[in-house]
Design an enzyme around this catalytic site. Structure first.
Site, short mmCIF file in Angstrom:
data_model
loop_
_atom_site.label_atom_id
_atom_site.label_comp_id
_atom_site.label_asym_id
_atom_site.label_seq_id
_atom_site.Cartn_x
_atom_site.Cartn_y
_atom_site.Cartn_z
N ASN A 89 0.86 -1.19 0.00
CA ASN A 89 0.00 0.00 0.00
C ASN A 89 0.90 1.24 0.00
OD1 ASN A 89 -1.61 2.24 0.87
ND2 ASN A 89 -3.14 0.81 1.65
N HIS B 224 -5.67 3.32 -1.55
CA HIS B 224 -6.97 3.56 -0.92
C HIS B 224 -7.32 5.04 -1.10
CE1 HIS B 224 -9.77 2.56 2.71
NE2 HIS B 224 -10.29 3.51 1.96
N ARG C 123 -9.46 8.34 -1.09
CA ARG C 123 -10.61 8.78 -0.31
C ARG C 123 -11.19 10.05 -0.92
NH1 ARG C 123 -7.51 6.05 3.64
NH2 ARG C 123 -8.77 4.86 5.13
N GLU D 3 -8.80 0.02 -2.80
CA GLU D 3 -9.65 -0.06 -1.63
C GLU D 3 -10.52 1.20 -1.54
OE1 GLU D 3 -6.53 -2.48 1.27
OE2 GLU D 3 -7.04 -0.40 1.70
N HIS E 253 -3.68 -4.52 7.88
CA HIS E 253 -3.75 -3.41 8.82
C HIS E 253 -2.79 -3.66 9.97
CE1 HIS E 253 -5.81 0.42 9.48
NE2 HIS E 253 -5.42 0.26 10.73
#
Length: 252
Positions: free
Chosen positions: A7, A43, A45, A73, A201
């Site tokens: 990531n 990810h 947003r 994600e 995570h």
């Protein structure tokens, strides 16, 4: 072998703190792939706090047709806002190998819980079908102690991603047996209904090997914050290789 998907959100955080294009998220991705990573995760947003839609497009071009997977994600319920077109639209444009659906909001610093499928399953089911129609494998972010693991298959998901934050916290405290057992049981439950298992995570070099030895079903780990933090000291390519060595040792 468990795939390592790196990531690279934190690379974008550093870039955005100054503006411009340094450090480059595409160069970071290339470095990770050259070191042996099997995938790249982002990810994006709606508030554009790190990875932006233009980054997603650039990375899709980099990864298209290659051996490594692209994993996007995000919250499928979050509406389009400004430059953010919404997760489904972004996946329609970039066609990642995997779409990992996460129930996060702007107020969360990071993802910190999985889906409640008793509440959200009916709403997710048609969206999952749309992601799969784009050719995306769909993974749902789930808590290890969730009673809803089996429901992930019923709503059409291909995999679950176990939220490993509680395990990492317990590992740091030195009392992780119960949480690790929850993760192992969740993976077994998922496998029984035909779901693949991912995990992510707060996994790091210290806790990853123990986790993989106890949860052998894990097909992919998505690791960002710890890996990029460790790379500050050791370099990005060597850190990726260190993680691959941990995975290989756990699978030996």
């Amino acid at each position: 072998m468990t795939v390592l998907s790196v990531n690279i959100n934190k690379i974008a955080v550093l870039r955005n703190s100054r503006g411009g294009d340094m450090p480059s998220v595409t160069q970071a991705a290339q470095t990770c792939l050259a070191a042996g990573a099997g995938g790249i995760t982002v990810h994006p947003r709606p508030d554009l706090r790190h990875i932006r839609p233009d980054d997603v497009r650039a990375l899709a071009g980099l990864l298209r047709g290659g051996a490594a997977e692209f994993n996007i994600e995000g919250n499928p319920f979050a509406p389009a806002r400004g430059a953010y077109p919404g997760m489904l639209a972004l996946c329609a444009e970039t066609r990642p190998a995997q779409a990992t659906l996460v129930p996060d909001g702007d107020g969360q610093i990071t993802s910190d819980h999985g889906f409640d499928l008793q509440r959200d399953g009916a709403r997710l089911k048609p969206l999952i079908a749309e992601f799969k129609a784009l050719g995306c494998r769909v993974s749902l972010f789930m808590d290890a102690d969730s009673p809803d693991i089996e429901l992930a298959a019923e709503v059409g998901a291909d995999r679950i991603e176990l939220y490993t934050g509680p395990y990492a916290e317990a590992f740091e405290a030195g009392d992780y047996g119960l949480v690790l057992e929850q993760c192992a049981r969740a993976a077994e439950r998922a496998a029984k209904v035909g779901l693949g298992v991912n995990a992510g995570h707060d996994l790091n070099q210290a806790n990853l090997g123990v986790f993989l030895r106890h949860v052998p079903q894990v097909a992919e780990v998505s690791i960002g914050h710890a890996l990029i933090g460790e790379a500050v000291y050791d370099g990005l390519a060597p850190t990726v290789r260190n993680y691959l060595a941990v995975i290989a040792a756990a699978r030996a």
